[in-house]
Design an enzyme around this catalytic site. Structure first.
Site, mmCIF file in Angstrom:
data_model
loop_
_atom_site.group_PDB
_atom_site.id
_atom_site.type_symbol
_atom_site.label_atom_id
_atom_site.label_comp_id
_atom_site.label_asym_id
_atom_site.label_seq_id
_atom_site.Cartn_x
_atom_site.Cartn_y
_atom_site.Cartn_z
ATOM 1 N N ASN A 198 0.878 -1.173 0.000
ATOM 2 C CA ASN A 198 0.000 0.000 0.000
ATOM 3 C C ASN A 198 0.913 1.219 0.000
ATOM 4 O OD1 ASN A 198 -1.891 1.997 0.343
ATOM 5 N ND2 ASN A 198 -2.718 1.211 2.262
ATOM 6 N N ARG A 253 -2.735 -1.864 -3.556
ATOM 7 C CA ARG A 253 -3.993 -1.173 -3.292
ATOM 8 C C ARG A 253 -4.018 0.127 -4.093
ATOM 9 N NH1 ARG A 253 -5.766 2.435 1.859
ATOM 10 N NH2 ARG A 253 -7.966 2.694 1.313
ATOM 11 N N HIS A 301 -13.324 2.264 0.621
ATOM 12 C CA HIS A 301 -13.220 1.212 1.652
ATOM 13 C C HIS A 301 -13.939 -0.067 1.205
ATOM 14 C CE1 HIS A 301 -12.806 4.623 4.846
ATOM 15 N NE2 HIS A 301 -11.615 4.179 4.498
ATOM 16 N N ASN A 316 -9.527 6.480 10.960
ATOM 17 C CA ASN A 316 -9.259 7.891 10.677
ATOM 18 C C ASN A 316 -10.068 8.332 9.461
ATOM 19 O OD1 ASN A 316 -7.393 10.278 9.518
ATOM 20 N ND2 ASN A 316 -7.134 10.055 11.724
ATOM 21 N N ARG A 337 -11.405 14.858 7.945
ATOM 22 C CA ARG A 337 -12.329 15.216 6.867
ATOM 23 C C ARG A 337 -13.669 15.659 7.442
ATOM 24 N NH1 ARG A 337 -10.936 9.759 4.129
ATOM 25 N NH2 ARG A 337 -8.981 10.206 3.069
ATOM 26 N N ASP A 347 -6.939 11.997 16.506
ATOM 27 C CA ASP A 347 -6.837 10.677 17.132
ATOM 28 C C ASP A 347 -7.963 10.520 18.149
ATOM 29 O OD1 ASP A 347 -6.167 8.429 18.707
ATOM 30 O OD2 ASP A 347 -4.037 8.697 18.268
ATOM 31 N N GLU A 367 -7.949 -5.724 5.150
ATOM 32 C CA GLU A 367 -7.945 -5.342 3.739
ATOM 33 C C GLU A 367 -6.824 -6.032 2.962
ATOM 34 O OE1 GLU A 367 -9.315 -0.834 3.459
ATOM 35 O OE2 GLU A 367 -8.101 -1.201 5.254
#
Length: 437
Positions: A27, A123, A212, A243, A273, A314, A421
């Protein structure tokens, strides 16, 4: 995408290509590469690690090797100028256990050389409308990824760099791409369309794509196993809460709606976001000499969400602030947590209707979904009206692995499932390469 499979048939069948025991999944970010090495037969993890701050003055390298039922971890630092050099270091670690011939071995070696790799899986966040599934990389695939990269410039550029460098570095090893958007290609048009002028949709491909997907698909398949049904017979609401966060409505095993949109910025509130908001609010934000479109994109993607409301992205820190922070800090942290849970509740409620009230389970996954019992409790607080009854004892005392957290009398199962994933990508790599042999 059978055209790509056929175009690489001769390359994969070449005698110089070895089909051995391992699949490497990577990734690639703009300045980092995460990797995980899987043994092909059981898809068990052999090694995993990360190289950070690529291009910086010093790059931290962390590696864990799972060997002989033991876990051995090591950390080091070295200067890594680019992604190509990062791949070289990854191979050096996997084949020698050290960063270079000069460095001391800090983890056990895992493979002899690249001939022990069946394939490398990458990915890629955005596949646009071109990809319904992953693909074996060739020049056509790379061009298709470039064409849609404007839809996710923050992600695809870095992902593509990893693909191109991997293709160059592992010349005799098949490269496979797996897209976050593929699982959501089953959305009906009334779910993915925005109510904008038709010509803009046609020219700019502005629509909901969702992200996702790899995680949502994995959570659904694991949940189906838990309840003993075929995934094609299951309806789920999956929550990938990290996150980055998104929700997905799954009907008969297929994604029929999801919270993220054209980009990952739509939907739930996230670490940095904003999620759902009035699009015309941006006009007011840019009506200032201090704002331009580039600055606005930075604010909405990197300075909003939890970070914008209370100063930290966080959730663990935010939770501590909400419990014992100073008065104003505590108030804003509590507000951020309430906003986060409230938005998730709204999506669960709307997807309950999308699925016509027939929901086999609501599934929590991702770092927050897996580890924050308080957020799971807050999200489910008022959902008894939908037949969702949380067992607080199970919620507070999770064991390792996937499990139920609902009461026996709950009409809708409530689950916590650790997402994986990389494993899902490895499965797709194995399937695509095996089909192409």
């Amino acid at each position: 995408r059978q055209r790509h499979a056929r175009s690489t048939q001769s390359k994969i069948n070449d005698k110089s290509t070895h089909f051995n025991m391992n699949i490497l999944v990577v990734n690639a970010g703009s300045s980092s590469i995460k990797f995980k090495l899987f043994e092909k037969e059981k898809l068990s993890v052999i090694s995993e690690g990360e190289i950070e701050e690529i291009g910086g003055s010093s790059s931290p390298v962390s590696v864990t090797v799972f060997k002989d039922k033991e876990k051995k971890s090591g950390k080091s630092e070295t200067k890594v100028k680019d992604h190509s050099e990062a791949f070289s270091i990854i191979m050096k670690i996997l084949t020698t256990g050290s960063l270079s011939e000069k460095d001391e071995k800090f983890v056990p070696k895992c493979i002899e050389n690249e001939k022990d790799l069946m394939a490398v899986g990458h990915r890629v966040v955005h596949g646009g409308m071109s990809f319904k599934e992953g693909a074996i990389v060739d020049d056509d695939v790379i061009e298709e990824i470039k064409k849609v990269s404007n839809l996710a410039p923050l992600h695809n550029k870095a992902n593509l760099k990893g693909v191109e460098e991997g293709k160059e570095f592992f010349k005799k090893v098949p490269q496979v791409v797996s897209f976050d958007t593929c699982y959501h290609q089953t959305l009906p048009d009334y779910a993915y369309m925005y109510a904008i002028p038709w010509n803009i949709y046609q020219e700019k491909k502005v629509r909901r794509y969702g992200f996702h997907g790899t995680s949502h698909h994995y959570l659904a398949k694991e949940a189906a196993k838990m309840i003993g049904k075929k995934i094609e017979e299951c309806n789920f609401i999956t929550l990938h809460l990290g996150n980055g966060a998104s929700a997905c409505a799954i009907e008969n095993g297929k994604s029929v709606d999801t919270s993220m949109g054209l980009t990952p910025a739509e939907g739930l509130m996230m670490g940095t976001r904003a999620g759902d908001m009035d699009p015309t609010a941006t006009f007011h934000m840019v009506d200032s000499k201090d704002f331009d479109p580039e600055k606005l994109e930075t604010v909405l993607n990197k300075e909003s969400g939890f970070k914008g409301i209370c100063g930290s992205s966080d959730v663990r820190e935010v939770t501590k602030m909400a419990e014992s922070g100073k008065e104003e800090e505590k108030k804003r942290a509590q507000l951020a947590l309430k906003m986060f849970s409230y938005r998730i509740q709204k999506y669960i409620g709307s997807y309950f209707v999308v699925l016509k009230g027939k929901v086999d389970a609501v599934i929590f996954g991702g770092g927050i979904g897996e580890h924050s019992s308080q957020i799971r409790k807050d999200v489910l607080e008022h959902l008894q009206c939908l037949g969702m009854e949380l067992d607080e004892n199970l919620n507070q005392n999770l064991k390792e692995g996937a499990q139920l957290i609902s009461k026996k009398e709950s009409k809708v199962r409530l689950m916590v499932i650790p997402t994986n994933e990389e494993l899902e990508i490895a499965k797709e790599v194995l399937r695509l390469v095996s089909q192409s042999r």
